[in-house]
Design a protein around this motif. Structure first.
Motif, PDB file in Angstrom:
ATOM      1  N   LEU A   1       4.222  -5.328  -6.678  1.00 42.82           N
ATOM      2  CA  LEU A   1       3.643  -4.050  -6.691  1.00 42.82           C
ATOM      3  C   LEU A   1       2.645  -3.816  -8.003  1.00 42.82           C
ATOM      4  O   LEU A   1       1.597  -3.207  -7.991  1.00 42.82           O
ATOM      5  N   LYS A   2       3.257  -4.307  -9.030  1.00 41.90           N
ATOM      6  CA  LYS A   2       2.327  -4.130 -10.390  1.00 41.90           C
ATOM      7  C   LYS A   2       1.308  -5.087 -10.209  1.00 41.90           C
ATOM      8  O   LYS A   2       0.124  -4.524 -10.635  1.00 41.90           O
ATOM      9  N   LYS A   3       1.323  -6.165  -9.620  1.00 39.40           N
ATOM     10  CA  LYS A   3      -0.032  -6.959  -9.425  1.00 39.40           C
ATOM     11  C   LYS A   3      -0.946  -6.134  -8.461  1.00 39.40           C
ATOM     12  O   LYS A   3      -1.952  -6.374  -8.546  1.00 39.40           O
ATOM     13  N   TYR A   4      -0.589  -5.422  -7.418  1.00 39.90           N
ATOM     14  CA  TYR A   4      -1.309  -4.820  -6.349  1.00 39.90           C
ATOM     15  C   TYR A   4      -1.856  -3.465  -7.174  1.00 39.90           C
ATOM     16  O   TYR A   4      -3.125  -3.221  -6.807  1.00 39.90           O
TER      17      TYR A   4
ATOM     18  N   ALA B   1       0.914  -1.266   0.160  1.00 35.95           N
ATOM     19  CA  ALA B   1      -0.109   0.235   0.110  1.00 35.95           C
ATOM     20  C   ALA B   1       1.027   1.244  -0.019  1.00 35.95           C
ATOM     21  O   ALA B   1       0.661   2.098  -0.665  1.00 35.95           O
ATOM     22  N   ASN B   2       1.969   1.325   0.735  1.00 36.04           N
ATOM     23  CA  ASN B   2       2.634   2.182   0.815  1.00 36.04           C
ATOM     24  C   ASN B   2       3.526   2.522  -0.376  1.00 36.04           C
ATOM     25  O   ASN B   2       3.750   3.818  -0.922  1.00 36.04           O
ATOM     26  N   MET B   3       4.124   1.500  -1.217  1.00 33.51           N
ATOM     27  CA  MET B   3       4.610   1.795  -2.394  1.00 33.51           C
ATOM     28  C   MET B   3       3.771   2.115  -3.350  1.00 33.51           C
ATOM     29  O   MET B   3       3.932   2.836  -4.178  1.00 33.51           O
ATOM     30  N   ALA B   4       2.389   1.743  -3.463  1.00 30.32           N
ATOM     31  CA  ALA B   4       1.430   2.243  -4.413  1.00 30.32           C
ATOM     32  C   ALA B   4       1.117   3.372  -4.385  1.00 30.32           C
ATOM     33  O   ALA B   4       0.886   4.228  -5.293  1.00 30.32           O
ATOM     34  N   ILE B   5       0.993   4.048  -2.980  1.00 28.64           N
ATOM     35  CA  ILE B   5       0.666   5.160  -2.741  1.00 28.64           C
ATOM     36  C   ILE B   5       2.016   6.112  -3.289  1.00 28.64           C
ATOM     37  O   ILE B   5       1.809   7.145  -3.991  1.00 28.64           O
ATOM     38  N   SER B   6       3.170   5.780  -3.014  1.00 30.20           N
ATOM     39  CA  SER B   6       4.377   6.375  -3.675  1.00 30.20           C
ATOM     40  C   SER B   6       4.398   6.579  -5.112  1.00 30.20           C
ATOM     41  O   SER B   6       4.760   7.410  -5.736  1.00 30.20           O
ATOM     42  N   LEU B   7       4.079   5.537  -5.759  1.00 28.08           N
ATOM     43  CA  LEU B   7       4.031   5.418  -7.145  1.00 28.08           C
ATOM     44  C   LEU B   7       2.983   6.244  -7.863  1.00 28.08           C
ATOM     45  O   LEU B   7       3.291   6.942  -8.763  1.00 28.08           O
ATOM     46  N   ILE B   8       1.792   6.508  -7.317  1.00 27.01           N
ATOM     47  CA  ILE B   8       0.962   7.307  -7.662  1.00 27.01           C
ATOM     48  C   ILE B   8       1.205   8.731  -7.449  1.00 27.01           C
ATOM     49  O   ILE B   8       0.996   9.381  -8.367  1.00 27.01           O
TER      50      ILE B   8
ATOM     51  N   LEU C   1      -5.457   1.791  -0.177  1.00 29.25           N
ATOM     52  CA  LEU C   1      -4.647   2.740  -0.304  1.00 29.25           C
ATOM     53  C   LEU C   1      -4.641   3.591   1.340  1.00 29.25           C
ATOM     54  O   LEU C   1      -3.593   4.045   1.792  1.00 29.25           O
ATOM     55  N   GLN C   2      -5.864   4.122   1.914  1.00 31.41           N
ATOM     56  CA  GLN C   2      -6.052   4.800   2.986  1.00 31.41           C
ATOM     57  C   GLN C   2      -5.161   6.071   3.078  1.00 31.41           C
ATOM     58  O   GLN C   2      -4.708   6.171   3.842  1.00 31.41           O
ATOM     59  N   ASN C   3      -5.215   6.783   1.896  1.00 27.91           N
ATOM     60  CA  ASN C   3      -4.665   7.801   1.592  1.00 27.91           C
ATOM     61  C   ASN C   3      -5.384   8.830   0.776  1.00 27.91           C
ATOM     62  O   ASN C   3      -5.697   8.572  -0.600  1.00 27.91           O
ATOM     63  N   LYS C   4      -5.859  10.047   1.341  1.00 27.95           N
ATOM     64  CA  LYS C   4      -6.988  10.867   0.571  1.00 27.95           C
ATOM     65  C   LYS C   4      -6.209  11.496  -0.560  1.00 27.95           C
ATOM     66  O   LYS C   4      -6.897  11.845  -1.502  1.00 27.95           O
ATOM     67  N   GLU C   5      -4.909  11.894  -0.299  1.00 29.37           N
ATOM     68  CA  GLU C   5      -4.172  12.570  -1.641  1.00 29.37           C
ATOM     69  C   GLU C   5      -3.913  11.583  -2.607  1.00 29.37           C
ATOM     70  O   GLU C   5      -4.167  12.030  -3.882  1.00 29.37           O
ATOM     71  N   ALA C   6      -3.545  10.460  -2.435  1.00 35.76           N
ATOM     72  CA  ALA C   6      -3.073   9.588  -3.512  1.00 35.76           C
ATOM     73  C   ALA C   6      -4.618   9.109  -4.276  1.00 35.76           C
ATOM     74  O   ALA C   6      -4.481   9.166  -5.400  1.00 35.76           O
ATOM     75  N   ILE C   7      -5.715   9.098  -3.672  1.00 44.54           N
ATOM     76  CA  ILE C   7      -6.980   8.867  -4.279  1.00 44.54           C
ATOM     77  C   ILE C   7      -7.390   9.990  -5.209  1.00 44.54           C
ATOM     78  O   ILE C   7      -7.674   9.641  -6.141  1.00 44.54           O
ATOM     79  N   LYS C   8      -7.164  11.143  -4.640  1.00 48.22           N
ATOM     80  CA  LYS C   8      -7.309  12.374  -5.359  1.00 48.22           C
ATOM     81  C   LYS C   8      -6.714  12.162  -6.808  1.00 48.22           C
ATOM     82  O   LYS C   8      -7.092  12.648  -8.008  1.00 48.22           O
TER      83      LYS C   8
END
Length: 174
Positions: free
Chosen positions: A44-47, A22-29, A70-77
């Motif tokens: 991470l690619k599969k995630y 989840a942390n890596m996905a947020i950083s990637l986004i 993800l649990q991160n509003k900025e990443a969702i936006k």
């Protein structure tokens, strides 16, 4: 034995693995490119790719499902705004893994994973078509042509200035 082992456990417990992905996905986004090991990048690619697919449909339910991961509003936006807009017409394959070599400390295979549509250098074709012929005579001809061209341009540029000056002198004489 390896019965039904569908994914790499990455030597972590399930909670640690899900938090790390989840942390890596947020950083990637947020950053569009991150550097990590090849094993983590593949996991991470599969995630993250199903989450990007989910972001194409901007509904309350899809936002809630992605937020549960993800649990991160900025990443969702960012995901539902800029990322979903760029990948809207792409049928899949939103990420690219490029291997960089080995890390010096532990000799782990290192790569960077990036979102495909956000790299301007990869988007344009910078490769020139190679030829099997010898290029010994070509550079000489190309070097001679540009040398003559500026001289011709200078001559053309000087000629109108002289012509423009001549009528002004005639007007003064009268």
């Amino acid at each position: 034995m390896r019965h039904n082992k569908k994914f790499n456990h990455l030597g972590r417990t399930a909670s640690h693995r899900s938090a790390m992905l989840a942390n890596m996905a947020i950083s990637l986004i947020m950053h569009k490119r991150i550097t990590t090991t090849v094993a983590k990048a593949k996991a991470l690619k599969k995630y993250v790719e199903p989450l990007i697919t989910k972001s194409k449909e901007d509904s309350t339910n899809s936002r809630r499902v992605v937020f549960s991961y993800l649990q991160n509003k900025e990443a969702i936006k960012e995901l539902f705004g800029e990322v979903a807009q760029k990948v809207g017409d792409r049928p899949g394959g939103y990420t690219r893994i490029i291997k960089l070599g080995t890390r010096q400390g532990d000799a782990a295979q290192v790569c960077f994973i990036e979102l495909v549509d956000f790299d301007p250098e990869m988007a344009k074709d910078t490769k020139k078509k190679s030829t099997r012929r010898s290029r010994k005579s070509a550079p000489k001809a190309e070097a001679a042509a540009p040398a003559e061209a500026p001289a011709a341009e200078e001559a053309k540029a000087e000629a109108p200035v002289e012509e423009a000056a001549a009528p002004a002198e005639e007007a003064k004489a009268e």
